[in-house]
Design a protein around this motif. Structure first.
Motif, PDB file in Angstrom:
ATOM      1  N   GLN A   5      -9.790  -4.463  13.050  1.00 38.60           N
ATOM      2  CA  GLN A   5      -9.181  -5.481  13.922  1.00 38.60           C
ATOM      3  C   GLN A   5      -7.653  -5.466  13.806  1.00 38.60           C
ATOM      4  O   GLN A   5      -7.008  -6.520  13.692  1.00 38.60           O
ATOM      5  CB  GLN A   5      -9.734  -6.870  13.574  1.00 38.60           C
ATOM      6  CG  GLN A   5     -11.243  -6.973  13.751  1.00 38.60           C
ATOM      7  CD  GLN A   5     -11.796  -8.301  13.246  1.00 38.60           C
ATOM      8  OE1 GLN A   5     -11.286  -8.869  12.301  1.00 38.60           O
ATOM      9  NE2 GLN A   5     -12.853  -8.778  13.880  1.00 38.60           N
ATOM     10  N   ILE A   6      -7.081  -4.249  13.842  1.00 41.82           N
ATOM     11  CA  ILE A   6      -5.625  -4.134  13.874  1.00 41.82           C
ATOM     12  C   ILE A   6      -5.209  -3.636  15.252  1.00 41.82           C
ATOM     13  O   ILE A   6      -5.948  -2.907  15.911  1.00 41.82           O
ATOM     14  CB  ILE A   6      -5.082  -3.209  12.762  1.00 41.82           C
ATOM     15  CG1 ILE A   6      -5.662  -1.787  12.877  1.00 41.82           C
ATOM     16  CG2 ILE A   6      -5.388  -3.782  11.394  1.00 41.82           C
ATOM     17  CD1 ILE A   6      -5.086  -0.811  11.859  1.00 41.82           C
ATOM     18  N   ASP A   7      -4.022  -4.048  15.678  1.00 44.39           N
ATOM     19  CA  ASP A   7      -3.555  -3.732  17.021  1.00 44.39           C
ATOM     20  C   ASP A   7      -2.855  -2.384  17.107  1.00 44.39           C
ATOM     21  O   ASP A   7      -2.819  -1.773  18.177  1.00 44.39           O
ATOM     22  CB  ASP A   7      -2.585  -4.818  17.509  1.00 44.39           C
ATOM     23  CG  ASP A   7      -3.205  -6.204  17.501  1.00 44.39           C
ATOM     24  OD1 ASP A   7      -4.415  -6.306  17.776  1.00 44.39           O
ATOM     25  OD2 ASP A   7      -2.485  -7.175  17.211  1.00 44.39           O
ATOM     26  N   LEU A   8      -2.262  -1.952  16.000  1.00 42.71           N
ATOM     27  CA  LEU A   8      -1.487  -0.722  15.972  1.00 42.71           C
ATOM     28  C   LEU A   8      -2.036   0.225  14.909  1.00 42.71           C
ATOM     29  O   LEU A   8      -2.466  -0.224  13.843  1.00 42.71           O
ATOM     30  CB  LEU A   8      -0.017  -1.029  15.653  1.00 42.71           C
ATOM     31  CG  LEU A   8       0.758  -1.838  16.679  1.00 42.71           C
ATOM     32  CD1 LEU A   8       2.101  -2.287  16.100  1.00 42.71           C
ATOM     33  CD2 LEU A   8       0.968  -1.014  17.941  1.00 42.71           C
ATOM     34  N   PRO A   9      -2.004   1.528  15.173  1.00 40.83           N
ATOM     35  CA  PRO A   9      -2.518   2.497  14.195  1.00 40.83           C
ATOM     36  C   PRO A   9      -1.482   2.790  13.107  1.00 40.83           C
ATOM     37  O   PRO A   9      -1.133   3.933  12.837  1.00 40.83           O
ATOM     38  CB  PRO A   9      -2.802   3.722  15.062  1.00 40.83           C
ATOM     39  CG  PRO A   9      -1.750   3.666  16.128  1.00 40.83           C
ATOM     40  CD  PRO A   9      -1.567   2.195  16.422  1.00 40.83           C
ATOM     41  N   ILE A  10      -0.980   1.709  12.506  1.00 41.44           N
ATOM     42  CA  ILE A  10       0.093   1.815  11.517  1.00 41.44           C
ATOM     43  C   ILE A  10      -0.347   1.119  10.234  1.00 41.44           C
ATOM     44  O   ILE A  10      -0.700  -0.071  10.248  1.00 41.44           O
ATOM     45  CB  ILE A  10       1.398   1.182  12.033  1.00 41.44           C
ATOM     46  CG1 ILE A  10       1.876   1.885  13.306  1.00 41.44           C
ATOM     47  CG2 ILE A  10       2.480   1.216  10.946  1.00 41.44           C
ATOM     48  CD1 ILE A  10       3.047   1.181  13.990  1.00 41.44           C
ATOM     49  N   ILE A  11      -0.309   1.863   9.140  1.00 41.47           N
ATOM     50  CA  ILE A  11      -0.644   1.319   7.825  1.00 41.47           C
ATOM     51  C   ILE A  11       0.595   1.417   6.944  1.00 41.47           C
ATOM     52  O   ILE A  11       1.211   2.476   6.850  1.00 41.47           O
ATOM     53  CB  ILE A  11      -1.816   2.090   7.191  1.00 41.47           C
ATOM     54  CG1 ILE A  11      -3.067   1.944   8.076  1.00 41.47           C
ATOM     55  CG2 ILE A  11      -2.094   1.603   5.771  1.00 41.47           C
ATOM     56  CD1 ILE A  11      -4.197   2.870   7.701  1.00 41.47           C
ATOM     57  N   GLN A  12       0.972   0.319   6.354  1.00 41.99           N
ATOM     58  CA  GLN A  12       2.082   0.321   5.399  1.00 41.99           C
ATOM     59  C   GLN A  12       1.527   0.782   4.053  1.00 41.99           C
ATOM     60  O   GLN A  12       0.551   0.234   3.547  1.00 41.99           O
ATOM     61  CB  GLN A  12       2.691  -1.085   5.309  1.00 41.99           C
ATOM     62  CG  GLN A  12       3.634  -1.306   4.133  1.00 41.99           C
ATOM     63  CD  GLN A  12       3.056  -2.331   3.187  1.00 41.99           C
ATOM     64  OE1 GLN A  12       2.519  -3.353   3.609  1.00 41.99           O
ATOM     65  NE2 GLN A  12       3.141  -2.051   1.890  1.00 41.99           N
ATOM     66  N   ALA A  13       2.129   1.817   3.482  1.00 44.35           N
ATOM     67  CA  ALA A  13       1.631   2.371   2.226  1.00 44.35           C
ATOM     68  C   ALA A  13       1.725   1.332   1.106  1.00 44.35           C
ATOM     69  O   ALA A  13       2.638   0.508   1.081  1.00 44.35           O
ATOM     70  CB  ALA A  13       2.428   3.620   1.855  1.00 44.35           C
ATOM     71  N   PRO A  14       0.789   1.374   0.149  1.00 46.12           N
ATOM     72  CA  PRO A  14       0.746   0.340  -0.893  1.00 46.12           C
ATOM     73  C   PRO A  14       1.966   0.297  -1.814  1.00 46.12           C
ATOM     74  O   PRO A  14       2.441  -0.769  -2.177  1.00 46.12           O
ATOM     75  CB  PRO A  14      -0.516   0.689  -1.677  1.00 46.12           C
ATOM     76  CG  PRO A  14      -1.356   1.486  -0.737  1.00 46.12           C
ATOM     77  CD  PRO A  14      -0.399   2.247   0.101  1.00 46.12           C
ATOM     78  N   MET A  15       2.483   1.433  -2.240  1.00 49.01           N
ATOM     79  CA  MET A  15       3.722   1.515  -3.021  1.00 49.01           C
ATOM     80  C   MET A  15       3.777   0.501  -4.153  1.00 49.01           C
ATOM     81  O   MET A  15       4.588  -0.426  -4.152  1.00 49.01           O
ATOM     82  CB  MET A  15       4.939   1.351  -2.107  1.00 49.01           C
ATOM     83  CG  MET A  15       5.061   2.386  -1.015  1.00 49.01           C
ATOM     84  SD  MET A  15       6.579   2.214  -0.045  1.00 49.01           S
ATOM     85  CE  MET A  15       6.318   0.632   0.787  1.00 49.01           C
ATOM     86  N   ALA A  16       2.907   0.675  -5.153  1.00 51.13           N
ATOM     87  CA  ALA A  16       2.895  -0.235  -6.300  1.00 51.13           C
ATOM     88  C   ALA A  16       4.293  -0.347  -6.891  1.00 51.13           C
ATOM     89  O   ALA A  16       4.963   0.642  -7.142  1.00 51.13           O
ATOM     90  CB  ALA A  16       1.924   0.262  -7.360  1.00 51.13           C
ATOM     91  N   GLY A  17       4.733  -1.581  -7.102  1.00 47.36           N
ATOM     92  CA  GLY A  17       6.058  -1.817  -7.641  1.00 47.36           C
ATOM     93  C   GLY A  17       7.126  -2.010  -6.586  1.00 47.36           C
ATOM     94  O   GLY A  17       8.206  -2.510  -6.888  1.00 47.36           O
ATOM     95  N   THR A  18       6.840  -1.631  -5.347  1.00 45.08           N
ATOM     96  CA  THR A  18       7.824  -1.774  -4.262  1.00 45.08           C
ATOM     97  C   THR A  18       7.284  -2.651  -3.132  1.00 45.08           C
ATOM     98  O   THR A  18       8.017  -3.454  -2.560  1.00 45.08           O
ATOM     99  CB  THR A  18       8.220  -0.400  -3.699  1.00 45.08           C
ATOM    100  OG1 THR A  18       8.776   0.393  -4.755  1.00 45.08           O
ATOM    101  CG2 THR A  18       9.253  -0.516  -2.591  1.00 45.08           C
TER     102      THR A  18
END
Length: 350
Positions: free
Chosen positions: A5-18
């Motif tokens: 159920q997301i509108d855009l095929p964009i995933i923000q990377a998890p980047m532990a610590g950032t």
């Protein structure tokens, strides 16, 4: 990605610590899939991060875990590594640690973290550095989680699909941060995101998420045309005010240093792509020295960075970044997402 159920095929990377709950929520609220990385956190911290993210968004978000083989303590090797680092500590008027510790617990051995996830029931759970056992995978699936796993090769991707993973993050060699190889001692073909995404999209039934060097809508469109269901962007979000990157990290990202990234295992004990700095150069100088296991080596890396920062020296930070770093933008996450949407629409029309 429709099931998320997301509108855009964009995933923000998890980047532990950032990454932060604020960053993840902003991305999810803008129609993408935000992510928090809890691989470097204990269960209590992870619970608080989940609650903070959920308080800021009612949309799905991803919770990322590290699944490395737990470290093997080797006091002799660790002492030898500290001796190699000792001159740098001394240059900052500091003593190296007396001993090193395993500072993160792998999810494969962290029952408390599993309990947090089963209670919180996040929509998406993702794995890096490998896979948990079948019981943990089944437990997460039973509470409705969609499961992602990083793969750097077809073999890793096939193993993930066989284990019941729903979607594969195809991490190209150009990606910033820690390389997600299951076995860092095994040969690495170092496939780029373009080749790996197309290979996995052609060979797998599971959806593929392209990752590595993607910074704008044109890059996302290229990934989709190669058969990816979505693109994962990490470095693109470091410059957002919602990230926890410190001032030195941001300054390096928006300087000529952004044009020079390198893969190093000196900082943490596992290969990771970083902006070239004094630590990566030190790693090249002592490349012959056996490193302690990840994350024991990271205990030393963090101590050296702390000693340097105490003397106002920023060259020993873990400034993870991918090869697309020169394209980074200092925009609030919502504004960056609007730009990515427009760029993607333009590229797909073209």
């Amino acid at each position: 990605m429709q099931t998320l159920q997301i509108d855009l095929p964009i995933i923000q990377a998890p980047m532990a610590g950032t990454s932060t709950p604020q960053l993840a929520a902003a991305v999810s609220n803008a129609g993408g899939l935000g992510s928090i990385g809890v691989g470097a956190s204990d269960a209590a911290t992870a619970r608080a991060m989940l609650a903070a993210t959920r308080a800021a968004t009612n949309r799905p978000f991803n919770v990322n875990l590290f699944c490395h083989v737990p470290a093997r303590q080797d006091r002799a090797r660790e002492a030898a590594w500290l001796r190699r680092l000792a001159p740098r500590f001394e240059a900052f008027g500091a003593e190296p640690p007396q001993e090193l510790h395993e500072i993160y617990t792998s999810f494969v051995a962290d029952d408390a973290m599993l309990a947090v996830l089963l209670e919180a029931r996040p929509k998406v759970v993702s794995f890096h550095f490998g896979l948990p056992d079948a019981d943990r995978i089944e437990a997460l699936r039973a509470v409705g989680a969609t499961l992602f796993a990083t793969a750097t090769s077809l073999k890793e991707a096939q193993a993930a699909v066989a284990a019941g993973i729903d979607a594969i993050v195809a991490q190209g060699f150009e990606a910033g941060g820690h390389r997600g190889v299951f076995d860092p001692a095994a040969p690495d073909d170092r496939l780029g995101a373009l080749a790996l995404t197309r290979l996995l999209a052609s060979k797998l039934e599971a959806p593929v998420i392209a990752a590595g060097g993607i910074m704008d809508g044109a890059g996302i469109a290229a990934a989709l045309k190669l058969g990816a269901a979505a693109a994962q962007l990490g470095t693109a979000f470091i410059g957002c005010p919602e990230s926890s990157a410190d001032a030195a990290y941001r300054a390096a990202l928006f300087s000529p240093s952004a044009s020079h990234t390198t893969m190093t295992s000196a900082i943490s004990g596992r290969p990771a792509r970083c902006l070239a700095n004094d630590f990566t150069r030190l790693g090249e100088e002592i490349a012959d020295a056996p490193r302690p296991d990840y994350p024991i080596a990271y205990d030393a890396g963090k101590a050296l960075n702390a000693a340097a920062k105490a003397k106002n020296h920023a060259g020993y930070g873990a400034q993870w970044a991918g090869q697309g770093a020169p394209l980074a933008r200092a925009l609030p996450a919502a504004e960056l997402m609007r730009s990515l949407r427009k760029e993607l629409e333009t590229a797909l029309r073209g």
